[in-house]
Design a protein around this motif. Structure first.
Motif, PDB file in Angstrom:
ATOM      1  N   ARG A  96      67.528  55.827 -20.401  1.00 36.78           N
ATOM      2  CA  ARG A  96      67.517  54.705 -21.347  1.00 36.78           C
ATOM      3  C   ARG A  96      68.704  54.795 -22.301  1.00 36.78           C
ATOM      4  NH1 ARG A  96      63.153  54.171 -26.277  1.00 36.78           N
ATOM      5  NH2 ARG A  96      64.203  52.502 -27.407  1.00 36.78           N
ATOM      6  N   ALA A  97      68.964  55.982 -22.828  1.00 41.97           N
ATOM      7  CA  ALA A  97      70.050  56.145 -23.799  1.00 41.97           C
ATOM      8  C   ALA A  97      71.406  55.863 -23.165  1.00 41.97           C
ATOM      9  CB  ALA A  97      70.014  57.558 -24.375  1.00 41.97           C
ATOM     10  N   THR A 114      73.188  55.519 -30.155  1.00 43.25           N
ATOM     11  CA  THR A 114      72.093  54.631 -29.729  1.00 43.25           C
ATOM     12  C   THR A 114      70.818  54.784 -30.536  1.00 43.25           C
ATOM     13  OG1 THR A 114      71.180  56.212 -28.129  1.00 43.25           O
ATOM     14  CG2 THR A 114      72.956  54.767 -27.359  1.00 43.25           C
ATOM     15  N   THR A 164      72.049  54.016 -20.520  1.00 45.12           N
ATOM     16  CA  THR A 164      72.140  52.596 -20.208  1.00 45.12           C
ATOM     17  C   THR A 164      72.417  51.778 -21.466  1.00 45.12           C
ATOM     18  OG1 THR A 164      70.599  52.869 -18.356  1.00 45.12           O
ATOM     19  CG2 THR A 164      70.910  50.647 -19.202  1.00 45.12           C
ATOM     20  N   LYS A 165      71.739  52.136 -22.560  1.00 49.81           N
ATOM     21  CA  LYS A 165      71.934  51.416 -23.818  1.00 49.81           C
ATOM     22  C   LYS A 165      73.363  51.573 -24.322  1.00 49.81           C
ATOM     23  CE  LYS A 165      69.968  50.937 -28.473  1.00 49.81           C
ATOM     24  NZ  LYS A 165      68.892  51.380 -29.400  1.00 49.81           N
ATOM     25  N   ARG A 166      73.871  52.796 -24.287  1.00 48.87           N
ATOM     26  CA  ARG A 166      75.235  53.007 -24.778  1.00 48.87           C
ATOM     27  C   ARG A 166      76.245  52.270 -23.901  1.00 48.87           C
ATOM     28  NH1 ARG A 166      78.259  58.481 -26.979  1.00 48.87           N
ATOM     29  NH2 ARG A 166      80.188  57.397 -27.511  1.00 48.87           N
ATOM     30  N   LYS A 171      75.891  49.530 -22.226  1.00 47.09           N
ATOM     31  CA  LYS A 171      75.872  48.101 -22.541  1.00 47.09           C
ATOM     32  C   LYS A 171      76.481  47.826 -23.916  1.00 47.09           C
ATOM     33  CE  LYS A 171      71.852  46.735 -19.754  1.00 47.09           C
ATOM     34  NZ  LYS A 171      70.464  46.195 -19.810  1.00 47.09           N
ATOM     35  N   MET A 172      76.179  48.701 -24.887  1.00 43.77           N
ATOM     36  CA  MET A 172      76.721  48.511 -26.231  1.00 43.77           C
ATOM     37  C   MET A 172      78.238  48.577 -26.240  1.00 43.77           C
ATOM     38  SD  MET A 172      73.977  50.797 -28.430  1.00 43.77           S
ATOM     39  CE  MET A 172      74.796  50.562 -30.024  1.00 43.77           C
TER      40      MET A 172
END
Length: 374
Positions: free
Chosen positions: A170-171, A91, A173-175, A177-178
């Motif tokens: 945040r990290a 991320t 959640t970002k991963r 979704k990615m």
């Protein structure tokens, strides 16, 4: 008779209810096992324990009356560096993990003696494999020169550390979704209806159909667990946190009451209050927190406070997690704890792997909720 999907319902292999640190760690681990995962989160109106915590990856003293909890805590601490590196590679988000050790500062000789006795019992229970050291004031100052004169000493554990919990959330959640994960934060889950082929989850904005469901909703698990044949006797416990302005780096190690973030700000806390679901702050408790902090580190006397908050811990009667699969409704699992930061790497790894396999490992039986009714 063949069961049909509810018209208009969205579909996932697994629905994880709760999008905080616990839920996102479980969701990532299930994704890693090849499952299509949806996270159902209440949104910003929720209690949000994941955004109000202290950010410690803390080992010393965890599991003093339950060796199995000490074991998974230490396992998670060992897994943390690999987990943090992997999520940053994916991320680009540095969660600011530091694991150089941590100190628990004691203000009286009695406090230091009691803590040493507790840690020594933990070492004995671990067959001698439990790293800690008791330090006098001089030794503590070798780690942190700014420790105050009224400190009696400290206990030190090389496995302790800390992270930035907001960047961690945040990290993850970002991963998630990615990797194709879905986050539905349109409102609170209202009911879970077990069905022969899985579960129907009803929310204010529509239904979900899934073969498995994992309850990671913190204090919300109290109402959700009975719907799938489980029990979550949880209690809210408030902790208040003070945040000081940015100052020069001086805390090279986190402590049980004060830590310095990567940006230089100070977090000061460790209050414990049984006040129901009141997540506010009080002058009396904040003054007590500040008074102790100044005794620990006199330089804090001149530091300006920039904000304060209260947050609710997700507590059981004995302070230990509940990890349990439903026997009444196979495919339903409960994950609840108050050490969501420390246990993140364990939740994403061994625990999620166990859930993905269909049933918790027998070693988790000690964490079943039935222990409260025996």
């Amino acid at each position: 008779m063949k069961e049909t999907v509810t018209p208009g319902a969205r579909i996932a292999d697994v629905c994880v209810i709760g999008g905080g640190l616990v839920g996102m760690a479980i969701a990532l681990g299930l994704q890693r096992n090849g499952l299509h995962v949806a996270v159902l989160d209440e949104g910003d109106v929720a209690l949000r324990a994941s955004r109000g915590n202290f950010g410690l990856v803390w080992v010393q003293g965890k599991g003093d009356t339950l060796p199995e909890y000490a074991d998974i805590t230490r396992l998670s601490a060992r897994l943390w560096p690999t987990f943090a590196a992997a999520i940053e590679d994916y991320t680009g988000v540095d969660v600011q993990l530091q694991q150089r050790g941590g100190l628990y500062l004691c203000l009286t000789e009695q406090e230091l003696e009691d803590r040493t006795r507790m840690l020594e019992k933990m070492r004995e229970a671990a067959g001698g494999d439990y790293p800690y050291e008791t330090m006098d004031l001089k030794q503590a100052r070798e780690k942190i020169p700014e420790v105050g004169d009224t400190v009696a000493g400290a206990t030190w554990c090389p496995e302790d550390g800390h992270v930035n919990p907001l960047l961690l959330l945040r990290a993850m959640t970002k991963r998630f979704k990615m990797q194709g994960g879905i986050i539905d934060n349109t409102g609170r889950v209202e009911t879970i209806v077990p069905r022969p082929a899985g579960f129907r989850i009803r929310g204010r904005a529509g239904d979900w159909e899934c073969a498995r469901v994992v309850l990671c909703a913190g204090l919300g698990n109290r109402e959700l667990a009975p719907q799938v044949g489980l029990s979550a006797p949880l209690l809210p416990n408030r902790g208040q946190v003070l945040v000081g302005e940015r100052v020069r780096p001086f805390l090279n190690y986190p402590t049980g009451h004060v830590r310095q973030t990567g940006e230089g700000t100070l977090q000061i806390g460790d209050s414990k209050e049984d006040v129901g679901f009141d997540s506010g702050t009080t002058t009396k408790v904040m003054a007590k927190i500040a008074h102790r902090a100044i005794r620990l580190f006199p330089l804090l006397r001149d530091v300006k406070l920039v904000r304060a908050w209260g947050a609710l811990r997700v507590m059981t009667q004995d302070g230990y997690p509940i990890y349990q699969s439903s026997t009444a409704y196979p495919g339903a699992h409960l994950v609840t704890c108050h050490s969501g930061v420390t246990l993140t790497a364990f939740h994403e790894g061994p625990l999620a792997d166990s859930i993905a396999s269909g049933l918790y490992d027998s070693s988790f039986e000690v964490f079943h909720a039935e222990r409260f009714t025996l």
